[in-house]
Write a protein that holds these residues in place. Structure first.
Motif, PDB file in Angstrom:
ATOM      1  N   TYR A 526       0.833  -1.210   0.000  1.00 22.28           N
ATOM      2  CA  TYR A 526       0.000   0.000   0.000  1.00 22.28           C
ATOM      3  C   TYR A 526       0.869   1.263   0.000  1.00 22.28           C
ATOM      4  CZ  TYR A 526      -4.051   2.943   0.724  1.00 22.28           C
ATOM      5  OH  TYR A 526      -5.035   3.887   0.559  1.00 22.28           O
ATOM      6  N   ALA A 527       1.914   1.233   0.823  1.00 20.69           N
ATOM      7  CA  ALA A 527       2.844   2.366   0.863  1.00 20.69           C
ATOM      8  C   ALA A 527       3.452   2.582  -0.515  1.00 20.69           C
ATOM      9  CB  ALA A 527       3.940   2.104   1.894  1.00 20.69           C
ATOM     10  N   GLY A 528       3.703   1.476  -1.229  1.00 16.75           N
ATOM     11  CA  GLY A 528       4.236   1.567  -2.584  1.00 16.75           C
ATOM     12  C   GLY A 528       3.297   2.309  -3.521  1.00 16.75           C
ATOM     13  N   TYR A 529       1.999   1.954  -3.515  1.00 14.54           N
ATOM     14  CA  TYR A 529       1.068   2.617  -4.440  1.00 14.54           C
ATOM     15  C   TYR A 529       1.056   4.115  -4.194  1.00 14.54           C
ATOM     16  CZ  TYR A 529      -1.194  -1.966  -3.468  1.00 14.54           C
ATOM     17  OH  TYR A 529      -1.457  -3.269  -3.190  1.00 14.54           O
ATOM     18  N   VAL A 530       0.886   4.456  -2.897  1.00  8.94           N
ATOM     19  CA  VAL A 530       0.723   5.854  -2.533  1.00  8.94           C
ATOM     20  C   VAL A 530       1.976   6.646  -2.917  1.00  8.94           C
ATOM     21  CG1 VAL A 530       0.353   7.444  -0.611  1.00  8.94           C
ATOM     22  CG2 VAL A 530      -0.837   5.241  -0.646  1.00  8.94           C
ATOM     23  N   THR A 531       3.142   6.070  -2.606  1.00  6.41           N
ATOM     24  CA  THR A 531       4.391   6.788  -2.868  1.00  6.41           C
ATOM     25  C   THR A 531       4.637   6.947  -4.359  1.00  6.41           C
ATOM     26  OG1 THR A 531       5.208   5.647  -0.892  1.00  6.41           O
ATOM     27  CG2 THR A 531       6.806   6.936  -2.161  1.00  6.41           C
ATOM     28  N   LEU A 532       4.432   5.860  -5.107  1.00  4.44           N
ATOM     29  CA  LEU A 532       4.680   5.927  -6.549  1.00  4.44           C
ATOM     30  C   LEU A 532       3.749   6.934  -7.220  1.00  4.44           C
ATOM     31  CD1 LEU A 532       6.291   4.816  -8.968  1.00  4.44           C
ATOM     32  CD2 LEU A 532       4.503   3.098  -9.260  1.00  4.44           C
ATOM     33  N   LEU A 533       2.469   6.900  -6.849  1.00  9.72           N
ATOM     34  CA  LEU A 533       1.515   7.869  -7.416  1.00  9.72           C
ATOM     35  C   LEU A 533       1.960   9.297  -7.096  1.00  9.72           C
ATOM     36  CD1 LEU A 533      -1.828   6.008  -6.682  1.00  9.72           C
ATOM     37  CD2 LEU A 533      -1.045   6.735  -8.947  1.00  9.72           C
ATOM     38  N   ALA A 534       2.356   9.518  -5.848  1.00  6.32           N
ATOM     39  CA  ALA A 534       2.784  10.861  -5.446  1.00  6.32           C
ATOM     40  C   ALA A 534       4.001  11.308  -6.263  1.00  6.32           C
ATOM     41  CB  ALA A 534       3.106  10.882  -3.956  1.00  6.32           C
ATOM     42  N   ASN A 614      13.532   6.106  -0.216  1.00 10.05           N
ATOM     43  CA  ASN A 614      12.576   7.213  -0.289  1.00 10.05           C
ATOM     44  C   ASN A 614      11.908   7.386   1.089  1.00 10.05           C
ATOM     45  OD1 ASN A 614      10.019   8.579  -0.685  1.00 10.05           O
ATOM     46  ND2 ASN A 614      10.382   8.330  -2.894  1.00 10.05           N
ATOM     47  N   ILE A 615      12.058   8.598   1.692  1.00 10.11           N
ATOM     48  CA  ILE A 615      11.560   8.818   3.060  1.00 10.11           C
ATOM     49  C   ILE A 615      10.042   8.750   3.121  1.00 10.11           C
ATOM     50  CG2 ILE A 615      11.703  11.351   2.767  1.00 10.11           C
ATOM     51  CD1 ILE A 615      12.402   9.488   6.059  1.00 10.11           C
ATOM     52  N   ASN A 616       9.357   9.211   2.046  1.00 10.66           N
ATOM     53  CA  ASN A 616       7.897   9.138   2.016  1.00 10.66           C
ATOM     54  C   ASN A 616       7.410   7.699   2.078  1.00 10.66           C
ATOM     55  OD1 ASN A 616       7.620  11.906   1.824  1.00 10.66           O
ATOM     56  ND2 ASN A 616       7.793  11.865  -0.424  1.00 10.66           N
ATOM     57  N   PHE A 617       8.157   6.847   1.407  1.00  9.05           N
ATOM     58  CA  PHE A 617       7.766   5.436   1.414  1.00  9.05           C
ATOM     59  C   PHE A 617       7.754   4.907   2.854  1.00  9.05           C
ATOM     60  CE2 PHE A 617       8.906   0.903   1.386  1.00  9.05           C
ATOM     61  CZ  PHE A 617       7.820   0.407   0.681  1.00  9.05           C
ATOM     62  N   MET A 618       8.775   5.215   3.636  1.00  8.24           N
ATOM     63  CA  MET A 618       8.841   4.717   5.013  1.00  8.24           C
ATOM     64  C   MET A 618       7.674   5.237   5.840  1.00  8.24           C
ATOM     65  SD  MET A 618      11.003   2.439   5.329  1.00  8.24           S
ATOM     66  CE  MET A 618      10.778   2.228   7.112  1.00  8.24           C
ATOM     67  N   ASN A 619       7.354   6.529   5.678  1.00  7.20           N
ATOM     68  CA  ASN A 619       6.224   7.103   6.417  1.00  7.20           C
ATOM     69  C   ASN A 619       4.909   6.428   6.026  1.00  7.20           C
ATOM     70  OD1 ASN A 619       7.956   8.842   7.711  1.00  7.20           O
ATOM     71  ND2 ASN A 619       7.656  10.495   6.205  1.00  7.20           N
ATOM     72  N   ASN A 620       4.746   6.243   4.722  1.00  6.14           N
ATOM     73  CA  ASN A 620       3.518   5.600   4.248  1.00  6.14           C
ATOM     74  C   ASN A 620       3.413   4.159   4.734  1.00  6.14           C
ATOM     75  OD1 ASN A 620       2.403   7.770   2.806  1.00  6.14           O
ATOM     76  ND2 ASN A 620       3.756   7.373   1.058  1.00  6.14           N
ATOM     77  N   TYR A 621       4.557   3.535   4.837  1.00  4.84           N
ATOM     78  CA  TYR A 621       4.592   2.137   5.288  1.00  4.84           C
ATOM     79  C   TYR A 621       4.110   2.032   6.737  1.00  4.84           C
ATOM     80  CZ  TYR A 621       6.713  -2.340   6.730  1.00  4.84           C
ATOM     81  OH  TYR A 621       6.936  -3.594   7.234  1.00  4.84           O
ATOM     82  N   ILE A 622       4.659   2.888   7.580  1.00  2.00           N
ATOM     83  CA  ILE A 622       4.279   2.842   8.997  1.00  2.00           C
ATOM     84  C   ILE A 622       2.795   3.128   9.162  1.00  2.00           C
ATOM     85  CG2 ILE A 622       4.628   4.038  11.208  1.00  2.00           C
ATOM     86  CD1 ILE A 622       7.683   4.134  10.258  1.00  2.00           C
ATOM     87  N   ALA A 623       2.278   4.066   8.362  1.00  2.00           N
ATOM     88  CA  ALA A 623       0.849   4.391   8.445  1.00  2.00           C
ATOM     89  C   ALA A 623      -0.028   3.229   8.009  1.00  2.00           C
ATOM     90  CB  ALA A 623       0.556   5.623   7.584  1.00  2.00           C
TER      91      ALA A 623
END
Lengths: 655, 655
Positions: A526-534, A614-623
């Motif tokens: 899920y973190a992957g989808y969100v980060t890649l789209l962003a 990618n720092i956003n990926f880590m944040n999205n992952y934890i969420a």
């Protein structure tokens, strides 16, 4: 096939299924719970239903008395639907109406959808397998016309089939003299690239007589965890046999990083190559045995795999895949003679490999993108390949961006206490009675359960969550009155099947550790989808289509994947499940040379983005380490169902 | 090199030779007889001459007293010509002037002539070896430019050398990652077909650093009797080393028919293949040892051989070559990876084989026709390949007709009591004193004789015939006063060297049986020319050029070949000897892709005529079983010389 309507009473739940469908499966599809703990083999006797109206095929078993049988009582798992039906669920299976969700879960898209249909290829005039067979009747030589055997064959190909510009494999030359004379100068030649523009046609084999009807291909998906193979009929596009094995490399590490590490030691690279080749050789043997044909009938092989798997298969040093700046030795691989790799196929078989995009986005993804049709559509699409190495592609026919996010092996049953691949005996579907906590399980092949496959795991966790047996952290709620939830050696667990109803004579359970592994796997995706789209300036709302690929066998319940937060909460009609995308692509490309060109086009269009740093990926992952997500607004319908159920339960308790 | 004039007294015979030539060889070339029976090693001490004027290099040996040395006496075989010379032949070597022919034999064309000179290829811009090396300095990857290793190499080739449309051999891919990083992203790639129009360039190897100067090729001629190999420098066209071995198949039959027969039995075909491959592997080892380079420096291999040799080398069933209607399995052979044939060369080396024209006219002939330049000239040419399998081609750049006539192995030293191939120690030239019958022999390498090679055999028989020691039936004349002619175990024989002057410590002789074998061999050839010319409505008179090829080492005395009737009595300036034509073609084609196209053109132009069942051929054969021929009118000058000599002898006897 005819469609039949089945109505389940007392809930009046309706479902349309094909005539010949199993009644227990129909109930699962309707969202109707029927206690069933033996996977569908008929031994537990718990799935008793009453057929009120309509025609079924169902024998009287020792679980049903003659008197009950007379009244219409049947074992659902042993009952075949032959007409529209009215069926009553007996009291012991019925769920307390008060705890039923107000909104029924929508029925998921179960069956695999393939975008490219072979029929379409034929209609377009594109059904030209890269490897074809042509039958020739050749004029025997005389003293005045004593051109060489090979010249005669080439002349005949030109005259009979208008095929010229031929180069000849020397293994074919070796067989030519006797092949021609064995059946009175009637032969079948095998041609590679016979319709490719420009390039030479290769004559790779010659056989006595007319063998044009025996032209088979082998499509292989080399996964980090599992290797799939299909035997294909190049004359009609049929899948003749299918087989799957764990990748024998798995004993040397579960993920690509540990495989690369092993390959760097001493003779490790050769060992890795030998292991996967032996796995494939085993699959070849199984396929040939299933379909009862000799190995010579296979004329071509296609392979899709991630970048590391491709390198190890070819015995190419993979160390730079994992060392920054992550440059793989190669993307495109030339055609290779199968026997040079140690594959037990005929001399003339060549192996086509899908090119790798980057170190962590491989040919398996290109195969899926091609196979799903994404690359030929205008719709903005999110392509998700669920597997040990999760890969994501976003884009359309004009542009594509991809990324990798390592999900771990949970989706393929790896790292799960009773995990297994989606083969006979794997629990693949699940429902739970939220009052009694009794399960309904369905296994692949409707036999006693052996373990849990990836799709089963998703469905179980979704079911437990919606029944409020699990909280959103993935922990069992305390104090539930059932002996199915207990503290086992790995902590809290839920018993899916008691020992006497299993093939392993031990209880089959799902543990909190298993659930935690699944949450981390789906969180990474899920973190992957969100980060890649962003990264490309888009959000989930912009998407017009989601395509999901994964080695879950033939079924995946999309609704339940949304429930656990693996897929975005997205209108279900825009979501498509294509099953094993790599295998789909590997299969389709056997049938049409045009698709090899399409693969090249995809390769040049697609750009790769590194998520690992990618720092956003880590944040999205934890969420995303929550069921379905820490941000309930992202999953409004799931959250509504859970809240509603909790409320109902609360009310039921109060009464 | 400077040319020097040597005048031999008292005959005043003059010859122009290169500075540095051996004086005994110069005498032989001038037609001056000097007794010499140790082949040129200096041990017999018979070749004493007096240097009257000029500068020579020559040490005093124990065969010459200090006083004689002071007077100018030298051993001719140990004397190097450094200036114009006046030399006196001592009495013991001088021939009775009365028996000297009035017409001196013209000096033959000795040295190999090659029509295509590499320099010409370079000038025409055609010096593009099919396998080239290119040096690349590649930009190392970074996290923002992390394209695959292979993509970087391809990009660099395009940027640095403007070479595109590349396909890559997967053995090269295997080595790529480490090759790039070994010498800091500086590499040399090996490219096949880099200048071929249309087709793909193949990247077949990659090495760390700059290895462009080490690009060698291997040219091989697989003969029925002998196998020749040359190691070539692709950067400058030099022949770095040369080696020859008997074809190890020879133990299983001397001619192609017996080889084919053996190949038909059980495992015979594989055995034949293994034998010739082991012969070639032996040659490869010798060549590498001679030039002291590792095997990896060889990047390509070319092979010329007759049709049967080509089939056996490739392990292709040859039986239909010898069964009517004589159709070989194949003409053209695709490029084959050398190691697939069992050759001990690097993984990436591909083998180019010359195509076969017909069952008995093979790629060796095409190689020779190409190498000699015949196919690019307007002159009506007769091309003759002398060997165990004699082949003939007549035609020019516009048209060509060919035929085979089995001569047997005599020209390669086969079937001859002391026969050997043209290597060190082989008697290659011969002269006889017609009064004393003492011989003058020269060996390859100027060492003590070991045996007789093909060219030696021709020169010996011609010498014996012109000295009237042999009659025109090839029998020794009775009653000659010399101990060199005697009855041996195989009948009458002439002693070329006494045991103590040989390497084998036995007398080296030529027998009437040997002579008979030679007569049959040359008879088959001559019958072939006449018959083939007649088939296309031509006669010897129409010819504008004769090209002779054959594995005689580097020398052939054309005049003496005419003397025995092997070649037509033809103006010598129109006759050209190219040595081993197959090897010449195999060598030249290593240097230029354009020549591969020329080979294809020859192949399509040439038509084959079967002589084996031609009644005219049999009649012509029988007529040619005489020295030089039953019809003396065909060899007017030879006949005149013999008659004249006989007359002189008669007169000398009367006196």
């Amino acid at each position: 096939m005819e469609t039949k309507k089945v109505t389940f009473n007392p809930d009046k739940a309706e479902v349309w299924v094909s005539s010949g469908e199993n009644l227990l499966r129909a109930a699962m599809q309707a969202g109707v719970h029927i206690n069933a703990s033996c996977g569908g083999e008929g031994v537990c006797g718990k799935c008793r239903v009453i057929v009120d109206q309509g025609v079924v095929e169902s024998e009287q078993t020792d679980k049903i008395s003659p008197a009950d049988f007379e009244l219409g009582v049947r074992q659902a798992c042993k009952t075949i639907i032959k007409s529209d039906l009215e069926v009553t669920i007996p009291l012991e299976s019925q769920m307390d109406r008060k705890v039923l969700a107000k909104e029924r879960p929508r029925s998921g898209t179960w069956q695999v959808v393939t975008e490219i249909k072979l029929e379409d290829l034929i209609v377009d005039g594109k059904f030209h397998p890269p490897v074809e067979k042509k039958y020739l009747e050749i004029t025997p030589p005389t003293i005045t016309d004593n051109l060489s055997d090979l010249t005669r064959v080439i002349r005949s190909l030109k005259q009979t089939h208008q095929i010229g510009n031929i180069s000849v494999d020397f293994y074919a030359v070796r067989k030519m003299a006797s092949a021609l004379r064995d059946k009175d100068w009637k032969v079948t030649v095998t041609l590679a690239n016979s319709r490719k523009k420009g390039g030479k046609v290769q004559l790779i084999n010659i056989e006595p007589g007319d063998t044009t009807r025996r032209n088979l291909a082998l499509a292989v998906d080399i996964g980090t965890t599992t290797v799939w193979g299909q035997l294909l009929d190049l004359n009609n596009g049929e899948i003749l046999a299918q087989s799957v094995e764990y990748n024998a490399q798995i004993g040397y590490g579960e993920d690509v990083i540990s495989r690369i590490a092993y390959a760097q030691k001493g003779n490790g690279l050769k060992k890795m190559k030998d292991l996967v080749v032996s796995t494939i050789n085993g699959i070849i043997k199984q396929l040939l045995k299933q379909h009862k044909v000799p190995v010579e009938t296979i004329t071509q092989m296609t392979v899709a795999g991630n970048t590391t798997m491709t390198h190890l298969f070819l015995e190419i040093e993979p160390r730079y895949i994992r060392e920054a700046p992550y440059t793989p030795p190669m993307n495109y691989v030339p055609l290779i003679r199968a026997k040079e790799l140690g594959l037990e196929l005929a001399d003339h078989v060549q192996v086509y490999l899908f090119p790798s995009i980057a170190s962590y986005v491989g040919g398996d993804v290109i195969a899926g993108v091609m196979g799903s049709g994404m690359s030929r559509q205008d719709k903005l699409t999110l392509y998700i390949d669920l597997g040990t190495n999760g890969e994501i592609v976003v884009g359309n026919s004009e542009w594509m961006t991809c990324a990798a996010c390592s999900a771990g092996p949970a989706f393929e049953g790896g790292g799960i206490k009773h995990g297994m691949r989606a083969t006979r005996g794997a629990i693949e579907d699940f429902s739970i009675n939220p009052t009694t906590y009794e399960p309904m399980i369905l296994t692949v092949g409707m036999v006693k359960p052996l373990g849990i496959c990836g799709s089963g795991l998703i469905n179980i966790v979704a079911g437990l969550l919606e029944a409020c047996v699990l909280d959103q952290n993935g922990k069992f709620k305390p104090g539930l009155k059932t002996n199915r939830i207990r503290e086992g050696e790995d902590g809290w667990e839920y018993v899916l099947a008691w020992a006497d109803n299993t093939q392993i004579e031990r209880d089959i359970v799902i543990t909190e550790v298993d659930i935690d592994n699944l949450i981390r796997a789906k969180g990474a995706m899920y973190a992957g989808y969100v980060t890649l789209l962003a990264e490309v300036g888009l959000t989930m709302e912009d998407l017009e289509q989601v395509i999901i690929a994964g080695g879950f066998g033939n079924y995946m319940n999309i609704e339940k994947a949304i429930t656990i937060g693996l897929l975005p909460d997205f209108p279900i009609q825009k979501i498509k499940f294509i099953g094993n995308g790599a295998l789909l692509g590997a299969r389709l490309i056997c049938f049409s040379n045009v698709l090899r060109t399409e693969v090249k086009r995809i390769f040049t269009k697609i750009t790769n983005i590194e998520l690992s740093e990618n720092i956003n990926f880590m944040n999205n992952y934890i969420a995303a380490l929550f069921l379905p997500h820490t941000d309930n607004k992202l999953f409004p319908r799931v959250f509504e169902r859970i809240s509603c159920r909790e409320k109902s339960l609360g009310e039921a308790v109060k009464e």
